[in-house]
Design an enzyme around this catalytic site. Structure first.
Site, PDB file in Angstrom:
ATOM      1  N   LYS A  79       0.848  -1.197   0.000  1.00 13.93           N
ATOM      2  CA  LYS A  79       0.000   0.000   0.000  1.00 13.93           C
ATOM      3  C   LYS A  79       0.879   1.241   0.000  1.00 13.93           C
ATOM      4  CE  LYS A  79      -3.964   1.757   2.675  1.00 13.93           C
ATOM      5  NZ  LYS A  79      -4.806   1.518   3.870  1.00 13.93           N
ATOM      6  N   SER A 154      -9.660   1.183   2.921  1.00 13.47           N
ATOM      7  CA  SER A 154      -8.855   1.982   2.030  1.00 13.47           C
ATOM      8  C   SER A 154      -7.754   1.176   1.316  1.00 13.47           C
ATOM      9  CB  SER A 154      -8.212   3.132   2.801  1.00 13.47           C
ATOM     10  OG  SER A 154      -7.321   2.649   3.771  1.00 13.47           O
ATOM     11  N   SER A 178      -9.562  -1.189   7.119  1.00  9.85           N
ATOM     12  CA  SER A 178      -8.998  -0.988   5.777  1.00  9.85           C
ATOM     13  C   SER A 178      -8.268  -2.183   5.181  1.00  9.85           C
ATOM     14  CB  SER A 178      -8.061   0.218   5.774  1.00  9.85           C
ATOM     15  OG  SER A 178      -8.820   1.397   5.799  1.00  9.85           O
TER      16      SER A 178
END
Lengths: 487, 102
Positions: A79, A154, A178
């Site tokens: 990420k 996310s 997330s």
């Protein structure tokens, strides 16, 4: 042999038995990214050259039997909120469009030492603020199961990449669901570890008291193997815990017979999609068949979890994001500015998206004189009650089970007009972060063709129990083996 | 437009925006005002909970602060650090005017 449908475990075996080299494996991943990622857009940045160089080094180590770790030669993506030395790190924000960190996050350092191969950086909701990956300042990521739907957020890019075979595992980050919510939407396994289990050094912070870095991959074994490699105390993060890291992957396979699984009754209320509810109930029956004792428990403050989570998030995020001011790094809009305040105002206006703006303003509002007691302090008090709810439940049971989301993946654009409605999609995953407990997301079925995820929550530093239960489930089910129809 | 029992008006939004050093227009302030009222209205749900005897959470895991030995180690070089600075001069980060002419 299709290298892109491999699990981490099978790749590990093939590398060791020299059926495939890390360079071949890495090249297959890169080819796949260049072929299908234009449709999915899971990656912000792809590091082809660096990846092949690292793969070559891993092959050398494998050839000489030199420091052969469980992750050697395994390609992965991360990420874009973890700092990678020499590789652009954007948090999917315009304010960091050209930011290239001069150092690695501890997690990246550990994976690099272990010989894992970095493929690139994953798209995300800007600074982790979102539940659909639509808040990326660059482009939305699409769900590999249905390109008209979101991958969740996310860590949406990380989930989509792992699901679509564009990396054998992903490193995501979970501040309030997330990792787990997108794992559920994309049919992969993902861990939000206990707060303090994994060092946060080099993570671009959203909520410093919630943020937890965790792996996402096809199977529990894969996730356990990566957790083992990234967990542990770190002199650069004073909140990382000095508690020994168990050999998670070695302890899998133990029977779950006689263990107690709790069903928090407050999670099973109106608003859950019928297909999600029936998938969870079938999973509970499966656990019963495995010999677990099923017991209803109560977490009385559940409905306050979401407001507690968001109020503390607003406050901490507004403080954490104060550093993006156009002075030392990142975007700086200086034209026409009369003084330094003008630079701040212009830079942050141009560099932040609407959701980030909303949240930092709400943070300043709820922390301001006259409102602090009513919002921030109140939320911290109810946080104590949330934690006590979990502590009392874990006196009765070994783990808790709940869905990762009330629905399956929704359509792009479906929830973007109303921020509050988007917040509500996090209702099952937010309470764990204020309490700091670990939670493992595991695929458990499909509803109208879209994946359903469940989460297993456990006591602080009890990841081992969650892996044991999740692994036992994956031995008798094949939901996690279903691959998205893309190629 | 939905009516909320709790209102955050556009002036308040602009005030808060300035506190977090965020430039916004009047029109944007209007839009945020509606959204903030809805969000805060929902979060007032916490008022139902009796917390008169509950201490605020200060840490989530029951662990003590970990201290390491205070040993000097090499840090990032000035050149590396300045690579990310928007403007620099003579080895320093350059910023716009902080103090007035006087």
């Amino acid at each position: 042999m299709d290298l892109n449908s491999l699990t981490l475990r099978s790749a590990q075996e093939m590398l060791r038995s020299k059926q495939v080299s890390s360079v071949e494996l890495t090249q297959a991943m890169l080819d796949r990214i260049h072929k299908i990622d234009p449709q999915i857009q899971a990656y912000m940045t792809v590091t082809d050259e660096l990846a092949l160089e690292q793969a070559h080094q891993a092959d050398e180590r494998l050839a000489h039997g030199d420091n052969v770790t469980p992750l050697i030669g395994i390609p992965f993506g991360v990420k874009d909120c973890l700092s990678t030395k020499g590789v652009r790190t954007t948090c999917s924000s315009k304010i960091l469009e050209n930011y290239v960190p001069q150092y690695n996050a501890t997690v990246i350092e550990k994976l690099s030492d272990a010989g894992a191969v970095l493929l690139g950086k994953h798209n995300m909701d800007e600074f982790g603020m979102g539940s659909s990956c639509e808040n990326s300042a660059y482009f939305p990521t699409r769900n590999p199961w249905d390109l008209s739907r979101v991958p969740g957020g996310s860590s949406g890019g990380s989930a989509a990449a792992a699901a679509a075979g564009m990396g054998l595992f992903s490193i995501g980050e979970d501040t309030g669901g997330s990792v787990r919510m997108p794992a559920g939407f994309c049919n992969i396994t993902g861990l939000k570890p206990t707060y303090g289990r994994v060092s946060r050094y080099g993570l671009i912070a959203l909520v410093s008291s919630f943020d937890s870095i965790g792996p996402m991959a096809r199977e529990v074994y894969d996730v356990a193997t990566v957790t083992e490699a990234i967990a542990g105390v770190d002199g650069r993060d004073s909140t990382s815990a000095a508690i020994p890291v168990p050999q998670y992957s070695q302890s899998l396979g133990k029977s779950v017979k006689g263990m107690k699984l709790g069903i928090p009754k407050e999670y099973f209320v109106a608003g859950m999609e019928a297909g999600v509810e029936s998938a969870i109930h079938k999973a509970i029956e499966q656990f019963e068949a495995l010999g677990m004792e099923i017991q209803e428990v109560s977490l009385p403050h559940t409905k306050y979890g979401l407001p507690v989570y968001y109020l503390i998030l607003f406050a901490e995020a507004s403080a954490n994001l104060a550093r993006f001011d156009g002075t030392r790094f990142g975007l700086s809009v200086r034209d026409g500015a009369e003084d330094v305040i003008d630079v701040y105002l212009q830079t942050r206006r141009a560099g932040f998206g609407d959701e980030v703006k909303r949240r930092i303003m709400l943070g300043a509002y709820t922390l301001s004189a006259g409102y602090y007691d009513a919002y921030y302090l109140k939320a911290q008090k109810v946080r104590t009650l949330l934690r006590q709810d979990f502590e009392q439940a874990f006196e009765q049971v070994d783990a808790l089970i709940a869905p990762t989301c009330p629905t399956t993946a929704f359509k792009l654009g479906e929830k973007t007009a109303d921020p509050l409605e988007m917040y509500l999609s996090d209702i099952y995953v937010t309470a764990t972060n204020p309490a700091g407990i670990p939670s493992l997301a595991v695929p458990c079925g499909f509803s109208q063709g879209m994946p359903v995820g469940m989460q297993l929550m456990g006591k602080h530093f009890n990841e081992e129990t969650l892996f044991q239960i999740g692994h036992a489930y994956q031995q008798v089910t094949d939901w996690h083996k279903q691959l998205p129809p893309i190629g | 437009m939905t009516e909320h029992s709790f209102q955050i008006d556009a002036d308040m939004v602009k005030h808060v925006a300035y506190l977090v050093r965020l430039g916004i227009t009047d029109e944007e302030a209007q839009g945020f005002s509606q959204q903030f009222s809805a969000i805060i209205d929902y979060f007032n749900l916490l008022n139902e909970v009796d917390t008169s005897d509950t201490p605020p959470a200060t840490q989530v895991i029951h662990a003590s602060m970990v201290l390491r030995e205070d040993v000097a180690q090499p840090s990032m070089s000035r050149e590396e650090f300045l690579k990310n600075a928007p403007e620099s001069e003579d080895g320093y980060v350059k910023v716009s005017t902080v103090l007035g002419e006087e």
